[in-house]
Write a protein that holds these residues in place. Sequence first.
Motif, PDB file in Angstrom:
ATOM      1  N   VAL A   1     -87.650   5.267  -9.374  1.00 60.58           N
ATOM      2  CA  VAL A   1     -86.790   4.108  -9.633  1.00 60.58           C
ATOM      3  C   VAL A   1     -85.876   4.395 -10.820  1.00 60.58           C
ATOM      4  O   VAL A   1     -84.666   4.131 -10.769  1.00 60.58           O
ATOM      5  CB  VAL A   1     -87.627   2.831  -9.871  1.00 60.58           C
ATOM      6  N   PHE A   2     -86.426   4.954 -11.887  1.00 55.74           N
ATOM      7  CA  PHE A   2     -85.617   5.292 -13.057  1.00 55.74           C
ATOM      8  C   PHE A   2     -84.574   6.357 -12.708  1.00 55.74           C
ATOM      9  O   PHE A   2     -83.455   6.306 -13.220  1.00 55.74           O
ATOM     10  CB  PHE A   2     -86.519   5.768 -14.204  1.00 55.74           C
ATOM     11  N   GLN A   3     -84.929   7.293 -11.834  1.00 62.40           N
ATOM     12  CA  GLN A   3     -83.976   8.319 -11.415  1.00 62.40           C
ATOM     13  C   GLN A   3     -82.867   7.725 -10.554  1.00 62.40           C
ATOM     14  O   GLN A   3     -81.690   8.053 -10.746  1.00 62.40           O
ATOM     15  CB  GLN A   3     -84.706   9.433 -10.653  1.00 62.40           C
ATOM     16  N   ILE A   4     -83.216   6.859  -9.636  1.00 63.70           N
ATOM     17  CA  ILE A   4     -82.220   6.222  -8.776  1.00 63.70           C
ATOM     18  C   ILE A   4     -81.242   5.408  -9.618  1.00 63.70           C
ATOM     19  O   ILE A   4     -80.036   5.386  -9.335  1.00 63.70           O
ATOM     20  CB  ILE A   4     -82.904   5.336  -7.707  1.00 63.70           C
ATOM     21  N   MET A   5     -81.750   4.762 -10.656  1.00 64.71           N
ATOM     22  CA  MET A   5     -80.898   3.953 -11.525  1.00 64.71           C
ATOM     23  C   MET A   5     -80.169   4.799 -12.565  1.00 64.71           C
ATOM     24  O   MET A   5     -79.464   4.286 -13.427  1.00 64.71           O
ATOM     25  CB  MET A   5     -81.729   2.867 -12.212  1.00 64.71           C
TER      26      MET A   5
ATOM     27  N   HIS B   1     -80.708  10.365 -18.724  1.00 63.48           N
ATOM     28  CA  HIS B   1     -79.363   9.955 -19.125  1.00 63.48           C
ATOM     29  C   HIS B   1     -79.417   8.871 -20.187  1.00 63.48           C
ATOM     30  O   HIS B   1     -78.647   8.883 -21.142  1.00 63.48           O
ATOM     31  CB  HIS B   1     -78.559   9.464 -17.914  1.00 63.48           C
ATOM     32  N   VAL B   2     -80.299   7.917 -19.995  1.00 61.31           N
ATOM     33  CA  VAL B   2     -80.409   6.785 -20.917  1.00 61.31           C
ATOM     34  C   VAL B   2     -81.765   6.798 -21.612  1.00 61.31           C
ATOM     35  O   VAL B   2     -81.857   6.549 -22.807  1.00 61.31           O
ATOM     36  CB  VAL B   2     -80.197   5.452 -20.161  1.00 61.31           C
ATOM     37  N   LEU B   3     -82.805   7.093 -20.865  1.00 60.31           N
ATOM     38  CA  LEU B   3     -84.162   7.117 -21.391  1.00 60.31           C
ATOM     39  C   LEU B   3     -84.758   8.511 -21.215  1.00 60.31           C
ATOM     40  O   LEU B   3     -84.595   9.134 -20.167  1.00 60.31           O
ATOM     41  CB  LEU B   3     -85.031   6.090 -20.660  1.00 60.31           C
ATOM     42  N   GLU B   4     -85.453   8.964 -22.226  1.00 55.40           N
ATOM     43  CA  GLU B   4     -86.113  10.271 -22.158  1.00 55.40           C
ATOM     44  C   GLU B   4     -87.527  10.067 -21.632  1.00 55.40           C
ATOM     45  O   GLU B   4     -88.354   9.432 -22.283  1.00 55.40           O
ATOM     46  CB  GLU B   4     -86.135  10.906 -23.546  1.00 55.40           C
ATOM     47  N   ILE B   5     -87.783  10.604 -20.436  1.00 56.18           N
ATOM     48  CA  ILE B   5     -89.068  10.409 -19.770  1.00 56.18           C
ATOM     49  C   ILE B   5     -89.766  11.756 -19.622  1.00 56.18           C
ATOM     50  O   ILE B   5     -89.160  12.729 -19.170  1.00 56.18           O
ATOM     51  CB  ILE B   5     -88.872   9.745 -18.386  1.00 56.18           C
ATOM     52  N   HIS B   6     -91.044  11.785 -19.984  1.00 54.82           N
ATOM     53  CA  HIS B   6     -91.841  13.010 -19.905  1.00 54.82           C
ATOM     54  C   HIS B   6     -93.017  12.795 -18.966  1.00 54.82           C
ATOM     55  O   HIS B   6     -93.507  11.689 -18.801  1.00 54.82           O
ATOM     56  CB  HIS B   6     -92.339  13.401 -21.297  1.00 54.82           C
TER      57      HIS B   6
END
Length: 102
Positions: free
Chosen positions: A78-82, A87-92
């Motif tokens: 969902v975060f990738q689709i959005m 790009h906006v949030l750093e997710i690990h």
Amino acid sequence: VLSLTDSDLIERLLTFELQDELVDFVATESPDKVLVNFGRIRRFSTETISALLKLRKRMLDRNAALKLCDMSGDIREVFQIMNLDGHVLEIHDSMAEALKAF
């Protein structure tokens, strides 16, 4: 490290409480780094994303770092689709990876 404990963040009231708690935490504790762990989250609403974006703004205003970790594949998608992942949030992928990236 802030660990989200309610597995279903879909109720509006709960999400608004989360937003208030996150903003209050940043205002009172003034952390330089915040890691939000999604390990227990199975479902969430757009209000959850809104709460995270408000947290991000508060952190940026203070020149502080925000990272997210331990998302399930479906939630991360969902975060990738959005276009938020990277790009906006750093997710690990893991908490250890996120902590190392600070």
